[in-house]
Every structure is written in C-alpha cells, then in structure tokens.
Design an enzyme around this catalytic site. Sequence first.
Site, PDB file in Angstrom:
ATOM      1  N   ARG A  61      36.285  62.611  41.231  1.00 18.98           N
ATOM      2  CA  ARG A  61      36.933  63.544  42.141  1.00 18.98           C
ATOM      3  C   ARG A  61      36.044  64.733  42.488  1.00 18.98           C
ATOM      4  O   ARG A  61      35.935  65.139  43.646  1.00 18.98           O
ATOM      5  CB  ARG A  61      38.253  64.036  41.521  1.00 18.98           C
ATOM      6  CG  ARG A  61      39.389  63.031  41.590  1.00 18.98           C
ATOM      7  CD  ARG A  61      39.164  61.779  40.769  1.00 18.98           C
ATOM      8  NE  ARG A  61      38.940  62.105  39.361  1.00 18.98           N
ATOM      9  CZ  ARG A  61      38.310  61.320  38.484  1.00 18.98           C
ATOM     10  NH1 ARG A  61      37.778  60.171  38.890  1.00 18.98           N
ATOM     11  NH2 ARG A  61      38.153  61.669  37.219  1.00 18.98           N
ATOM     12  N   CYS A 113      45.222  64.342  36.536  1.00 17.04           N
ATOM     13  CA  CYS A 113      43.892  64.833  36.911  1.00 17.04           C
ATOM     14  C   CYS A 113      44.086  66.009  37.848  1.00 17.04           C
ATOM     15  O   CYS A 113      44.625  65.840  38.953  1.00 17.04           O
ATOM     16  CB  CYS A 113      43.075  63.737  37.599  1.00 17.04           C
ATOM     17  SG  CYS A 113      41.491  64.317  38.269  1.00 17.04           S
ATOM     18  N   ASN A 114      43.676  67.200  37.427  1.00 16.23           N
ATOM     19  CA  ASN A 114      43.849  68.383  38.262  1.00 16.23           C
ATOM     20  C   ASN A 114      43.067  68.279  39.563  1.00 16.23           C
ATOM     21  O   ASN A 114      43.579  68.586  40.637  1.00 16.23           O
ATOM     22  CB  ASN A 114      43.410  69.630  37.487  1.00 16.23           C
ATOM     23  CG  ASN A 114      44.355  69.984  36.365  1.00 16.23           C
ATOM     24  OD1 ASN A 114      45.313  70.733  36.545  1.00 16.23           O
ATOM     25  ND2 ASN A 114      44.102  69.438  35.177  1.00 16.23           N
ATOM     26  N   THR A 115      41.819  67.826  39.480  1.00 17.92           N
ATOM     27  CA  THR A 115      40.967  67.786  40.662  1.00 17.92           C
ATOM     28  C   THR A 115      41.494  66.805  41.705  1.00 17.92           C
ATOM     29  O   THR A 115      41.296  67.008  42.910  1.00 17.92           O
ATOM     30  CB  THR A 115      39.520  67.432  40.269  1.00 17.92           C
ATOM     31  OG1 THR A 115      39.127  68.231  39.155  1.00 17.92           O
ATOM     32  CG2 THR A 115      38.554  67.695  41.406  1.00 17.92           C
ATOM     33  N   ALA A 116      42.190  65.756  41.255  1.00 20.88           N
ATOM     34  CA  ALA A 116      42.774  64.795  42.200  1.00 20.88           C
ATOM     35  C   ALA A 116      43.863  65.421  43.052  1.00 20.88           C
ATOM     36  O   ALA A 116      44.276  64.838  44.062  1.00 20.88           O
ATOM     37  CB  ALA A 116      43.339  63.592  41.445  1.00 20.88           C
ATOM     38  N   CYS A 158      41.840  71.305  33.633  1.00 18.31           N
ATOM     39  CA  CYS A 158      41.211  69.975  33.654  1.00 18.31           C
ATOM     40  C   CYS A 158      41.878  69.202  32.530  1.00 18.31           C
ATOM     41  O   CYS A 158      42.016  69.725  31.413  1.00 18.31           O
ATOM     42  CB  CYS A 158      39.705  70.058  33.441  1.00 18.31           C
ATOM     43  SG  CYS A 158      38.931  68.438  33.175  1.00 18.31           S
TER      44      CYS A 158
END
Length: 250
Positions: free
Chosen positions: A47, A82-85, A208
């Site tokens: 990501r 997933c935070n970034t997703a 994260c």
Amino acid sequence: MIGIVGGVGPLAGVDIVKKIIEETNARRDQDHLPVLLSSQSHRIADRTEYLLGKVTDNPGVAIAEIARELEQAGATVLGVPCNTAHAPRIFDVIKEQLHASGSSVKLLNMIEETANFIREHYPQASVGVLSTIGTRNTGQYKNVLERYGLTCVEPNDALQEKIHAAIYDETYGIKAYSSPVTNRAHDELVAAIQELKGQGAQVIILGCTELPLALREKSYYGLPVVDPNRILARALIANIAPEKLNPLAE
C-alpha cells in the site's frame, strides 16, 4: 459472518482475529462468532509503495476481489486490518469495485471507527499518530481527526523516517522480524512516542496494524495507546452481534 481481508500484513490479519475472539462474550467454543480470514499477500501490492508511486497496481482492486470472495463464502460485514489501505486513493477503489459488482457486504472504515472512539473517550485530547509514511503523507488520520474536531500531532520528516524504518526495514523492522520484534524497532517506536509527547500529544494512535506487535502496553510515558485493530475488531462484533460484545476494558 465476519470477513477479514488479511495479508496486509499477514500477522495483522491473525491479530484482528485474535482480538475478535478476545472481545467476544463467550464461555465455550460454540459461543464465538463465525470469522473468515483470507490472507493472500501475494495478490495485494504494498500500500505504501503504491501511494509513493513505486508500484502502479492499485491494491484496492485485489482487496475488493478478495472481499467479494469472502462475501460469496458467507461474510456479511468486512474489515481490512491495514491503516494505509484506507487512504482514499485505495479505499475509494475498494468501495467502487464492490458497488460495481453488486456487492451488499458492509465494509467498515478503520480510520473512521478509530476517530469516533477517540472523540467519545478523549474528546479534548491532542492525538499523536505513529504510522507508515504513506499513511502520514495522505493525511488519513489528520483529515479525519480534524473533521471530528480533534487536534492531530504528526511526526516531522526525520521522526517519520525512523518510525517507517521500524516497520519496514529489512534488517530490523517489524515486517521482517515480528516474532519476536527486534529491540531496535521497539526502542525507536517508544522513543517516537516520547518525542510526540514533547510536541503536545496526549493520546497515541498505533496507526499501522503491525505496531501492536511491538507496543503491547496500554500506555507509554503516561499517554494512553489506541489500537485501531482492536477498535475495528469491536466494531465488527457490534455489527454482527452487539449482544456478544464485551464491555470496554479499562
């Protein structure tokens, strides 16, 4: 049935399943909720690399495909640990793909759930965020927290590089060494919390889903630690069987 799109990273998927079990009011095996975890890292581009322009395949496409597979297997509510997703460039694609396919599954938003939790429990706090470079640079938490009337304290570039390395570095980062986490990764993350406290943070988000593998205490330097993976786990339970959700631990 709860569906988990795992593999982002792999242990984050296992971690949220564990937390779903921990947060469920159950006295025997049969009292637990049905959960499907699909961990297919090989299908999903990194990501952060996508957000930084290092790869061209949008991870949201593969995540949506796996989400549909989970729905077809019986999942009615989904989480992506997933935070970034959850960056709009990725998460919007997931939602668009699901809508285009006629999906009726409910997709929860980890960032929104976390911001809502903090607004409810720490309404006046300045919030420090530990995350990947991709999450910070897209303003995921900053934008949502400010929309909720909260102050966000983000690392400067030098500190952000150290936090990102503690997650990604192939010689000591959590993605490479997660069981156990290296002392260097742990110590640099704890030092980052201390630095954010010096900048005014009063609450810390582990932004994260690998970070809870390294930071297992409920507070550091007197700052409460908020784990979005556990918050998402609780939200998934609340959506499928609210009567089975354990009271929030003090």
